[in-house]
Design a protein around this motif. Structure first.
Motif, PDB file in Angstrom:
ATOM      1  N   THR A 100     -11.229  34.017 -60.415  1.00  0.00           N
ATOM      2  CA  THR A 100     -11.789  32.962 -61.270  1.00  0.00           C
ATOM      3  C   THR A 100     -11.332  31.562 -60.841  1.00  0.00           C
ATOM      4  O   THR A 100     -11.598  30.587 -61.553  1.00  0.00           O
ATOM      5  CB  THR A 100     -11.387  33.205 -62.742  1.00  0.00           C
ATOM      6  OG1 THR A 100      -9.952  33.260 -62.811  1.00  0.00           O
ATOM      7  CG2 THR A 100     -11.966  34.497 -63.272  1.00  0.00           C
ATOM      8  N   ALA A 101     -10.640  31.475 -59.692  1.00  0.00           N
ATOM      9  CA  ALA A 101     -10.151  30.161 -59.228  1.00  0.00           C
ATOM     10  C   ALA A 101     -11.309  29.166 -59.111  1.00  0.00           C
ATOM     11  O   ALA A 101     -12.360  29.489 -58.569  1.00  0.00           O
ATOM     12  CB  ALA A 101      -9.443  30.313 -57.886  1.00  0.00           C
ATOM     13  N   GLY A 102     -11.098  27.981 -59.647  1.00  0.00           N
ATOM     14  CA  GLY A 102     -12.094  26.912 -59.551  1.00  0.00           C
ATOM     15  C   GLY A 102     -13.181  26.967 -60.612  1.00  0.00           C
ATOM     16  O   GLY A 102     -14.029  26.077 -60.683  1.00  0.00           O
ATOM     17  N   MET A 103     -13.159  27.988 -61.461  1.00  0.00           N
ATOM     18  CA  MET A 103     -14.224  28.104 -62.469  1.00  0.00           C
ATOM     19  C   MET A 103     -14.043  27.119 -63.628  1.00  0.00           C
ATOM     20  O   MET A 103     -15.005  26.667 -64.219  1.00  0.00           O
ATOM     21  CB  MET A 103     -14.266  29.537 -63.022  1.00  0.00           C
ATOM     22  CG  MET A 103     -14.865  30.547 -62.056  1.00  0.00           C
ATOM     23  SD  MET A 103     -15.077  32.140 -62.860  1.00  0.00           S
ATOM     24  CE  MET A 103     -15.553  33.146 -61.451  1.00  0.00           C
ATOM     25  N   PHE A 104     -12.785  26.815 -63.968  1.00  0.00           N
ATOM     26  CA  PHE A 104     -12.529  25.923 -65.109  1.00  0.00           C
ATOM     27  C   PHE A 104     -11.486  24.863 -64.719  1.00  0.00           C
ATOM     28  O   PHE A 104     -10.388  24.828 -65.267  1.00  0.00           O
ATOM     29  CB  PHE A 104     -12.021  26.734 -66.313  1.00  0.00           C
ATOM     30  CG  PHE A 104     -12.941  27.837 -66.726  1.00  0.00           C
ATOM     31  CD1 PHE A 104     -14.050  27.583 -67.519  1.00  0.00           C
ATOM     32  CD2 PHE A 104     -12.705  29.141 -66.309  1.00  0.00           C
ATOM     33  CE1 PHE A 104     -14.906  28.615 -67.892  1.00  0.00           C
ATOM     34  CE2 PHE A 104     -13.552  30.174 -66.677  1.00  0.00           C
ATOM     35  CZ  PHE A 104     -14.660  29.914 -67.470  1.00  0.00           C
ATOM     36  N   PRO A 105     -11.837  23.969 -63.781  1.00  0.00           N
ATOM     37  CA  PRO A 105     -10.839  23.008 -63.270  1.00  0.00           C
ATOM     38  C   PRO A 105     -10.325  22.051 -64.340  1.00  0.00           C
ATOM     39  O   PRO A 105      -9.176  21.593 -64.256  1.00  0.00           O
ATOM     40  CB  PRO A 105     -11.590  22.265 -62.171  1.00  0.00           C
ATOM     41  CG  PRO A 105     -13.033  22.492 -62.446  1.00  0.00           C
ATOM     42  CD  PRO A 105     -13.138  23.807 -63.143  1.00  0.00           C
ATOM     43  N   ALA A 122     -18.162  22.613 -57.911  1.00  0.00           N
ATOM     44  CA  ALA A 122     -19.559  22.673 -57.471  1.00  0.00           C
ATOM     45  C   ALA A 122     -19.893  23.956 -56.707  1.00  0.00           C
ATOM     46  O   ALA A 122     -20.954  24.527 -56.876  1.00  0.00           O
ATOM     47  CB  ALA A 122     -19.860  21.456 -56.611  1.00  0.00           C
ATOM     48  N   ASP A 123     -18.947  24.433 -55.839  1.00  0.00           N
ATOM     49  CA  ASP A 123     -19.257  25.589 -54.998  1.00  0.00           C
ATOM     50  C   ASP A 123     -18.749  26.915 -55.579  1.00  0.00           C
ATOM     51  O   ASP A 123     -18.686  27.913 -54.885  1.00  0.00           O
ATOM     52  CB  ASP A 123     -18.675  25.377 -53.593  1.00  0.00           C
ATOM     53  CG  ASP A 123     -17.177  25.108 -53.647  1.00  0.00           C
ATOM     54  OD1 ASP A 123     -16.694  24.788 -54.755  1.00  0.00           O
ATOM     55  OD2 ASP A 123     -16.516  25.249 -52.609  1.00  0.00           O
ATOM     56  N   VAL A 124     -18.364  26.900 -56.842  1.00  0.00           N
ATOM     57  CA  VAL A 124     -17.826  28.134 -57.436  1.00  0.00           C
ATOM     58  C   VAL A 124     -18.821  28.709 -58.442  1.00  0.00           C
ATOM     59  O   VAL A 124     -19.223  28.023 -59.375  1.00  0.00           O
ATOM     60  CB  VAL A 124     -16.465  27.859 -58.127  1.00  0.00           C
ATOM     61  CG1 VAL A 124     -15.951  29.114 -58.825  1.00  0.00           C
ATOM     62  CG2 VAL A 124     -15.455  27.375 -57.111  1.00  0.00           C
ATOM     63  N   ARG A 142     -14.696  39.023 -50.341  1.00  0.00           N
ATOM     64  CA  ARG A 142     -15.061  37.606 -50.497  1.00  0.00           C
ATOM     65  C   ARG A 142     -15.651  37.061 -49.195  1.00  0.00           C
ATOM     66  O   ARG A 142     -16.691  36.409 -49.200  1.00  0.00           O
ATOM     67  CB  ARG A 142     -13.814  36.817 -50.902  1.00  0.00           C
ATOM     68  CG  ARG A 142     -14.080  35.396 -51.346  1.00  0.00           C
ATOM     69  CD  ARG A 142     -12.814  34.697 -51.782  1.00  0.00           C
ATOM     70  NE  ARG A 142     -11.807  34.686 -50.739  1.00  0.00           N
ATOM     71  CZ  ARG A 142     -10.631  35.312 -50.820  1.00  0.00           C
ATOM     72  NH1 ARG A 142     -10.320  35.987 -51.902  1.00  0.00           N
ATOM     73  NH2 ARG A 142      -9.748  35.256 -49.830  1.00  0.00           N
ATOM     74  N   GLU A 143     -15.028  37.377 -48.063  1.00  0.00           N
ATOM     75  CA  GLU A 143     -15.439  36.741 -46.803  1.00  0.00           C
ATOM     76  C   GLU A 143     -16.614  37.451 -46.133  1.00  0.00           C
ATOM     77  O   GLU A 143     -17.405  36.820 -45.458  1.00  0.00           O
ATOM     78  CB  GLU A 143     -14.250  36.670 -45.847  1.00  0.00           C
ATOM     79  CG  GLU A 143     -13.188  35.741 -46.397  1.00  0.00           C
ATOM     80  CD  GLU A 143     -12.299  35.151 -45.322  1.00  0.00           C
ATOM     81  OE1 GLU A 143     -12.632  35.269 -44.135  1.00  0.00           O
ATOM     82  OE2 GLU A 143     -11.273  34.558 -45.691  1.00  0.00           O
ATOM     83  N   LEU A 144     -16.718  38.774 -46.312  1.00  0.00           N
ATOM     84  CA  LEU A 144     -17.796  39.482 -45.618  1.00  0.00           C
ATOM     85  C   LEU A 144     -19.038  39.665 -46.473  1.00  0.00           C
ATOM     86  O   LEU A 144     -20.157  39.530 -45.996  1.00  0.00           O
ATOM     87  CB  LEU A 144     -17.310  40.856 -45.143  1.00  0.00           C
ATOM     88  CG  LEU A 144     -16.275  40.857 -44.031  1.00  0.00           C
ATOM     89  CD1 LEU A 144     -15.973  42.265 -43.580  1.00  0.00           C
ATOM     90  CD2 LEU A 144     -16.748  40.040 -42.836  1.00  0.00           C
ATOM     91  N   VAL A 145     -18.830  39.997 -47.732  1.00  0.00           N
ATOM     92  CA  VAL A 145     -19.999  40.271 -48.579  1.00  0.00           C
ATOM     93  C   VAL A 145     -20.554  38.969 -49.144  1.00  0.00           C
ATOM     94  O   VAL A 145     -21.776  38.790 -49.233  1.00  0.00           O
ATOM     95  CB  VAL A 145     -19.625  41.267 -49.701  1.00  0.00           C
ATOM     96  CG1 VAL A 145     -20.836  41.591 -50.548  1.00  0.00           C
ATOM     97  CG2 VAL A 145     -19.047  42.551 -49.099  1.00  0.00           C
ATOM     98  N   GLN A 146     -19.637  38.065 -49.516  1.00  0.00           N
ATOM     99  CA  GLN A 146     -20.012  36.741 -50.027  1.00  0.00           C
ATOM    100  C   GLN A 146     -21.078  36.809 -51.103  1.00  0.00           C
ATOM    101  O   GLN A 146     -22.082  36.101 -51.060  1.00  0.00           O
ATOM    102  CB  GLN A 146     -20.469  35.835 -48.878  1.00  0.00           C
ATOM    103  CG  GLN A 146     -19.347  35.535 -47.913  1.00  0.00           C
ATOM    104  CD  GLN A 146     -19.760  34.618 -46.798  1.00  0.00           C
ATOM    105  OE1 GLN A 146     -20.930  34.516 -46.477  1.00  0.00           O
ATOM    106  NE2 GLN A 146     -18.797  33.948 -46.196  1.00  0.00           N
ATOM    107  N   ASN A 147     -20.867  37.731 -52.025  1.00  0.00           N
ATOM    108  CA  ASN A 147     -21.839  37.904 -53.098  1.00  0.00           C
ATOM    109  C   ASN A 147     -21.073  37.912 -54.419  1.00  0.00           C
ATOM    110  O   ASN A 147     -20.283  38.824 -54.675  1.00  0.00           O
ATOM    111  CB  ASN A 147     -22.581  39.234 -52.876  1.00  0.00           C
ATOM    112  CG  ASN A 147     -23.643  39.476 -53.905  1.00  0.00           C
ATOM    113  OD1 ASN A 147     -23.542  39.003 -55.028  1.00  0.00           O
ATOM    114  ND2 ASN A 147     -24.656  40.220 -53.521  1.00  0.00           N
ATOM    115  N   PRO A 148     -21.272  36.886 -55.261  1.00  0.00           N
ATOM    116  CA  PRO A 148     -20.506  36.809 -56.518  1.00  0.00           C
ATOM    117  C   PRO A 148     -20.719  38.031 -57.411  1.00  0.00           C
ATOM    118  O   PRO A 148     -19.812  38.430 -58.141  1.00  0.00           O
ATOM    119  CB  PRO A 148     -21.053  35.544 -57.185  1.00  0.00           C
ATOM    120  CG  PRO A 148     -21.812  34.816 -56.162  1.00  0.00           C
ATOM    121  CD  PRO A 148     -22.188  35.762 -55.081  1.00  0.00           C
ATOM    122  N   LEU A 149     -21.906  38.622 -57.311  1.00  0.00           N
ATOM    123  CA  LEU A 149     -22.185  39.805 -58.136  1.00  0.00           C
ATOM    124  C   LEU A 149     -21.256  40.955 -57.737  1.00  0.00           C
ATOM    125  O   LEU A 149     -20.652  41.631 -58.584  1.00  0.00           O
ATOM    126  CB  LEU A 149     -23.655  40.229 -57.968  1.00  0.00           C
ATOM    127  CG  LEU A 149     -24.084  41.449 -58.757  1.00  0.00           C
ATOM    128  CD1 LEU A 149     -24.069  41.176 -60.248  1.00  0.00           C
ATOM    129  CD2 LEU A 149     -25.476  41.913 -58.329  1.00  0.00           C
TER     130      LEU A 149
END
Lengths: 89, 542
Positions: free
Chosen positions: B164-169, B10-12, B352-359
């Protein structure tokens, strides 16, 4: 300026690359770059200047003419070129 | 309607994957387009008909020289050892690489054009009039390129898993950890698929376009990874309240990363041997051969140190900031098996932690893949070229094959090499193959005296050249055994955190000394080459 000067400058840059004087210095240049990093970024810029000078004053212009004397990609010319070599040693 | 198997956690967000796929599609498109310029001759396949201009040469040589290490490794080493990593690797390389392009590259290009060489082995065999030397060098060069190539494929796999972790569980589940927690890479794109896609994309464009397509693709890849590093720097510094605040935080939390107190002076000096490796890289030799004129090298010689600075300085600073944040307990970095923070994950973690932007995560990953693939394509083409010209055409006789047959032979070899690399990368995925990377560079760097003497020392003899290669291989093997294979305490050197040193220096310096001494000593002790042999490779001064 000639090629000897270029190589002297190159050796000097290699020597000053070993900047023991900034080894433990944590001063920040422009407020965020540690001086040890700024100094080596300066070495990179000095290298750009050095090689600009090299292509201006120490360019091996004779190499191109020598390369163009024969066309090694045309089969006949390789043998022609190699005729001068013989058994070499 | 979406299939249940393709639902992400859900959160990925799957946006990073779409950005990466977009990059790969663009690369494929460009590579396929560049293949339309293929002129259908073996000369075009191997050396792009010696028609590459200054811009493409600059970008392809820079892209080939840089690997994924330029983005991931530079920030990782800065995280571990501090900002000295720039002087250690980048400013040494800026100085030495350009010197080699100037004194070795241009002269080899001229000799290659004059005599029609497309591989290093052809040159060395003729220069020392020694088929034996050619047969000795071929397996050594191939053996040094292959691990270097595998490091690239494996690095691509390791980069894709956390992103890609969590994208295709449901599609790619992983067993829970022994402590019952979910595996951090649960649902990620598995290594076999990443390696398959990377190898397939590279294969698609190099198979048909040869080195010309590699040059075009490298240009695109170089632009991508240069922009990536600078973008990451800008966004991270913004998230940290500006670059000045971020660096002040490092001085407070992890001051050793802002100077070189974590690095020895002898180690720093001895690293100069490693950048000498570019003088002996077979894949770089092949790119040099593609130049249209000697003047084509000018942009490469001048701008290479500047490009190195533009890529490395932002990444080194980001690595330093990551160390400060980690020390302050504000950045989580996954641990290694030894329990220490995994420095290679520092760049990904801070983004990942500072920008937190998937793009941005997607763009950064695409940049890392670009840096990796810009070396891979040249290495694949180079190995295909070497097997075709140095083995098959040499043994069977070049005249036995038509030009078209030579091209198909090379394509066959490229295909086989890609397949073998794919299988080997999966077999070695969990071994510490990254340690092999520096040993490959050491091997190439310590063979540098051979190419230098071949071009500038008329007195260098066949026996001297063979002695140089033998001594380099023997001393390299001894230190390699001591560092990698020997399970007991080191015999010759010392294991320090993250590196094996001998008397505080890189072992490369001792191998290099053995290489020089054997070359000079044996050459002087044997009969000098004939004047006609020397004349072929040393133009008379006019």
């Amino acid at each position: 300026m000639n090629s000897k000067t270029i190589w002297v400058i190159f050796v000097v840059l290699c020597i000053v690359h070993q900047d023991v004087w900034f080894w433990h210095d944590r001063t920040l240049v422009f407020g965020f770059i540690p001086v040890g990093l700024a100094y080596h970024a300066g070495i990179s810029l000095a290298a750009v200047t050095l090689w600009t000078m090299a292509i201006r004053w120490a360019w091996p212009s004779e190499v191109e003419a020598w390369a163009d004397e024969l066309d090694g990609d045309t089969p006949g010319s390789i043998e022609t070129a190699a005729q001068g070599s013989g058994a070499s040693q | 309607m979406t299939m249940p198997l393709l639902l992400a956690d859900a959160d990925v967000s799957r946006l990073p994957l779409w950005v990466i796929l977009g990059y790969l599609a663009l690369l494929l498109l460009l590579g396929t387009f560049s293949a339309t310029f293929f002129r259908g001759t073996s000369k075009d396949y191997f050396v792009a008909s010696r028609s590459i201009g200054p811009f493409l040469l600059l970008m392809s040589v820079f892209g080939t020289t840089m690997t994924g290490f330029a983005l991931v490794g530079s920030s990782a080493k800065s995280f571990e050892l501090g900002i000295g990593v720039y002087g250690l690797m980048a400013s040494w390389s800026g100085l030495i690489h350009s010197a080699i392009f100037f004194i070795i590259g241009i002269k080899l290009w001229a000799i290659g054009k004059r005599y029609g060489y497309v591989t290093q082995v052809q040159f060395f065999r003729d220069r020392f009039d020694s088929p034996v030397l050619g047969w000795m060098l071929f397996p050594i060069l191939v053996a040094l390129v292959i691990p270097y190539l595998l490091v690239g494929v494996i690095a691509a796999c390791k980069t894709m898993q956390p992103v890609t972790a969590g994208m295709f569980p449901d599609l790619f589940p992983m067993d829970p950890l022994p402590n019952g927690k979910q595996h951090p890479f649960h649902g990620s794109v598995p290594p076999w698929l990443t390696a398959l896609i990377v190898c397939f994309v590279v294969l698609c464009y190099v198979l048909f376009g040869g080195v010309r397509s590699a040059a075009w693709a490298n240009t695109f890849q170089t632009i991508v990874f240069m922009i990536t590093g600078i973008t990451a720097f800008y966004l991270i510094s913004k998230a940290l309240g500006g670059p000045a605040a971020a660096s002040e935080m490092v001085l407070k939390e992890s001051p050793g990363n802002a100077d070189r107190s974590l690095m020895g002076k002898a180690y720093f000096f001895s690293y100069f041997v490693i950048p000498l490796s570019v003088g002996m890289f077979p894949h770089l030799f092949q790119h040099w051969m593609t130049a249209k004129k000697a003047k084509t090298f000018r942009a490469t010689v001048v701008l290479h140190p500047l490009f190195m600075m533009l890529v490395w300085v932002p990444c080194v600073i980001v690595g330093m900031w990551a160390a400060g944040l980690y020390a302050a307990g504000e950045l989580r970095i996954p641990p290694t098996a030894a329990g220490t923070p995994n420095a290679n994950a520092a760049l990904g973690a801070i983004v990942r932690e500072l920008v937190q932007n998937p793009l941005v995560t997607g763009i950064l990953t695409a940049g890392i893949l670009a840096a990796i693939m810009s070396s891979l394509d040249s290495q694949f083409v180079c190995l295909g070229t070497m097997f075709t010209n140095d083995v098959v055409a040499r043994v069977a006789g070049k005249d036995r094959f038509s030009d078209k047959q030579l091209i198909w032979l090379a394509r066959g070899f490229v295909l086989v090499i890609v397949a073998v690399s794919y299988v080997l990368s999966l077999m070695l995925l969990e071994t510490n193959v990254f340690d092999l990377g520096v040993w490959c560079f050491t091997g190439f760097g310590c063979l540098f005296p051979l190419v230098f003497a071949a071009l500038y020392w008329k007195r260098a003899t066949r026996a001297g050249a063979i002695a140089c290669v033998v001594c380099t291989v023997v001393t390299w093997s001894l230190f390699f055994w001591d560092d990698i294979i020997n399970s007991g305490p080191p015999v010759f050197g010392q294991e320090t955190p993250a590196k094996y040193l001998v008397a505080g220096m890189m072992p490369a310096i001792f191998i290099f000394a053995a290489s020089v001494i054997s070359l000079v000593g044996v050459s002087l002790a044997t009969q000098p080459p004939t004047a006609s042999a020397v004349a072929k490779f040393f133009p008379e001064k006019r």
